[in-house]
Enzyme design. Structure first.
Site, short mmCIF file in Angstrom:
data_model
loop_
_atom_site.label_atom_id
_atom_site.label_comp_id
_atom_site.label_asym_id
_atom_site.label_seq_id
_atom_site.Cartn_x
_atom_site.Cartn_y
_atom_site.Cartn_z
N TYR A 188 0.82 -1.22 0.00
CA TYR A 188 0.00 0.00 0.00
C TYR A 188 0.85 1.27 0.00
O TYR A 188 2.04 1.23 0.28
CB TYR A 188 -1.05 -0.01 1.10
CG TYR A 188 -0.67 -0.09 2.56
CD1 TYR A 188 0.56 0.25 3.06
CD2 TYR A 188 -1.64 -0.53 3.48
CE1 TYR A 188 0.85 0.19 4.41
CE2 TYR A 188 -1.36 -0.60 4.83
CZ TYR A 188 -0.11 -0.23 5.30
OH TYR A 188 0.15 -0.29 6.63
N GLU A 189 0.19 2.36 -0.39
CA GLU A 189 0.85 3.66 -0.61
C GLU A 189 1.93 3.58 -1.69
O GLU A 189 2.90 4.34 -1.68
CB GLU A 189 1.44 4.23 0.69
CG GLU A 189 0.46 4.36 1.82
CD GLU A 189 -0.75 5.20 1.46
OE1 GLU A 189 -0.66 6.03 0.53
OE2 GLU A 189 -1.80 5.03 2.09
N GLY A 190 1.72 2.70 -2.66
CA GLY A 190 2.67 2.54 -3.74
C GLY A 190 3.58 1.36 -3.50
O GLY A 190 4.33 1.33 -2.53
#
Length: 586
Positions: A428-430
């Site tokens: 998550y978050e890239g």
């Protein structure tokens, strides 16, 4: 010194010796904030983290949030005990630590807030995701929201009374946000939002009387692609004329994901506008939502890197306690001894201990660059912090489980939870690949390697001083120098090759990022060793802690930094074999 107080002591060491916290505060015009105050704050955070949040970590893993009927529609009931723990967090003023004073914040440095955040995530990462997302939402509204929106939402968000969420991902729009389909239609003084978002962390719960959703959506006249995305505040409850929660907005969690880990954190499918449209309020200018959201996302990315550190620290603490208690050998006289005596167990523990210290140093040094207003250095560090720390956490939590042996595979010991919880961090978050592409593209190639070159120059100066120490650090300094040469070579290879080979940057990016993670970790551990030695020579500080720091720095530089050489070998091998195989042959 107990292993359970070590993280706080180490954070204080990093703040004092690597961040120069007192000088930083003075430069920020905050003379009333100093290392002594930071020590008190960290100690108090440790009490709440260990006494209240940590006992709920296993509870959240076993007792997942559940769907309920609430306020005329579907809702989420959080894990038992979480609401009270969150209330203690709010009443303690923890949510407002780094917030602006004009909205009720305490205006403490970001780096101190990061050190405190490590406590929360070590204690209970699934729970700590709620305030983490709120901090990012606050950043976005603070930088881009109108004065009216700031006055309406920030005081309650800074106090922690209203947490925030980030709504980007859709079923057909994951990393590719150009595919966002959620709509925003003008309707008087607001917009009507309709669409669905997935993977929304803490998208709904009953811990607070409102939730502030930040939602990416498209206006009717929006251009195609990422340039047509706008950002909106969509509250769970609309506000009345006095700014208090009133009617329920048309924004609901319609289902919860069943996940590998972070079970205590509700991961929601959010539906907006099923009953006519959710009221939303434009943040900043139309069609600039993606850049506004990146303010929140970049804050969150450093926060997720910090989670990699925190979950590794939690796994280490459990593994260390087990290794000191587990009897696994017999002496000639028939007495038993613990697995701490085995060199291979010591190897694994030293790898965990030294790596968490290196990660902590990088996370806090990177956080301090935000306080200094050094945006170029902060932006350069962000993908390394996020990518390297979270990738390394996969290995460290694996080692924690490995040290437990067969008992590590049994849920009751608790080690498996850290292993499972850590797995989301590289996603998550890239994802790791996204962070690596960011480092090679936006942070290196875009300025012809200038920012990276300046960092390498700084590392060069410090490692020259480290080499002069000699003694037990002779090999460590040699390994760090070799790592520095790998970093210089990798940068030059990228600059020379990317223009000629369109696949070069993408093929080398992850190894490039990991190389600079290990190099930065070694650089900061070398600086730590020099500072620890200076304090010992001056008869200052806790000698037990400082001597342990010398050994952990030596280990990291001798055993972990050498991985840069393998990274460079893979980088310079190029993209040929990576791209050669036809798709049908896979």
């Amino acid at each position: 010194m107990s292993e359970y107080t070590h993280p706080l002591a180490d954070a204080e060491f990093v703040l004092s010796e690597l961040v120069d916290f007192d000088d930083l505060c003075a430069d920020m015009g905050q003379d009333d904030i100093n290392s002594e105050l930071a020590s008190v704050i960290l100690s108090e955070a440790g009490k709440l983290g260990s006494g209240v949040w940590a006992p709920l970590n296993k509870v959240g893993d076993l007792q997942h949030p559940k769907m309920i009927e609430k306020d005329g529609g579907p809702g989420v009931q959080e894990t038992a005990g979480f609401a009270q723990a969150y209330q203690e967090y709010v009443e303690g003023g923890w949510a407002s630590l780094t917030g602006a004073e004009e909205f009720g914040g305490q205006n403490l440095p970001n780096v101190l807030g990061s050190a405190v955040n490590e406590v929360w995530h070590t204690a209970n990462m699934a729970f700590a995701l709620c305030p983490l997302l709120s901090q990012g939402a606050i950043e976005s509204i603070s930088h881009h929201g109108s004065e009216h929106l700031q006055q309406s939402y920030l005081p309650k968000m800074l106090s922690g009374e209203w947490p925030g969420t980030m709504n980007l991902t859709e079923p057909d729009a994951g990393t590719d946000l150009a595919a966002v389909k959620t709509k925003a239609v003008p309707n008087g003084d607001h917009y009507l939002i309709s669409g669905q978002k997935i993977f929304i962390t803490w998208g709904d719960h009953q811990m607070t009387d409102n939730i502030v959703h930040l939602v990416l959506a498209r206006l009717p006249d929006a251009p195609a692609g990422v340039k047509g995305i706008s950002l909106f505040i969509v509250p769970k409850f609309n506000l009345d004329e006095n700014g208090n929660p009133a009617e329920r907005n048309d924004a609901y969690c319609v289902s919860l994901e069943h996940k590998l880990g972070i079970h205590g954190s509700p991961t929601c499918v959010m539906s907006f506008g099923d009953n006519g449209g959710a009221k939303g309020y434009l943040v900043g200018e139309a069609h600039k939502g993606l850049s506004y959201m990146f303010t929140m996302m970049n804050h969150a990315r450093q926060g997720v890197g910090l989670q990699g550190l925190a979950i590794s620290e939690a796994s280490y603490q459990h593994a260390l306690a087990y290794a000191k208690e587990r009897l696994q050998g017999t002496n000639k006289d028939g007495s038993r001894f613990t697995i701490m005596k085995f060199p291979d167990v010591r190897r694994m523990l030293m790898q965990m201990k030294s790596s968490t210290e290196a990660m902590r140093a990088l996370c806090l040094v990177a956080a301090a660059e935000i306080d200094r207003g050094n945006s170029a250095r902060s932006e350069l560090f962000t993908p390394i912090v996020k990518g390297w720390c979270t990738e390394l956490s996969q290995e460290l939590t694996y080692l924690g489980t490995q040290i437990h042996g067969g008992m590590g595979f049994v849920e009751e010991t608790g080690s498996a939870q850290f292993y499972r919880d850590a797995r989301i961090l590289t996603i998550y978050e890239g994802t790791t690949g996204v962070q690596a592409q960011d480092l090679v593209g936006r942070k290196t190639l875009v300025n012809k390697g200038q920012s990276l070159g300046e960092l390498l120059d700084e590392i060069t100066v410090d490692l020259a001083k480290f080499s002069a120490m000699g003694g037990q650090f002779t090999l460590a300094a040699k390994q760090c120098q070799a790592a520095l040469e790998c970093g210089v070579a990798a940068r030059q290879w990228l600059l020379d090759t990317a223009a000629e080979d369109k696949n070069a940057a993408g093929s080398a990016s992850v190894n490039f990022m990991m190389l600079f993670g290990y190099l930065c970790g070694g650089w900061l551990m070398a600086k730590s060793a020099m500072q620890a030695k200076a304090k010992l020579d001056a008869g200052q500080g806790n000698s037990e802690f400082l001597n342990a720091k010398l050994i952990s720095a030596q280990f990291f530089c001798e055993h972990m930094v050498v991985r840069t050489q393998a990274c460079l070998a893979s980088i310079t091998a190029g993209s040929e074999s990576i791209m050669a195989l036809p798709e049908d042959a896979f």
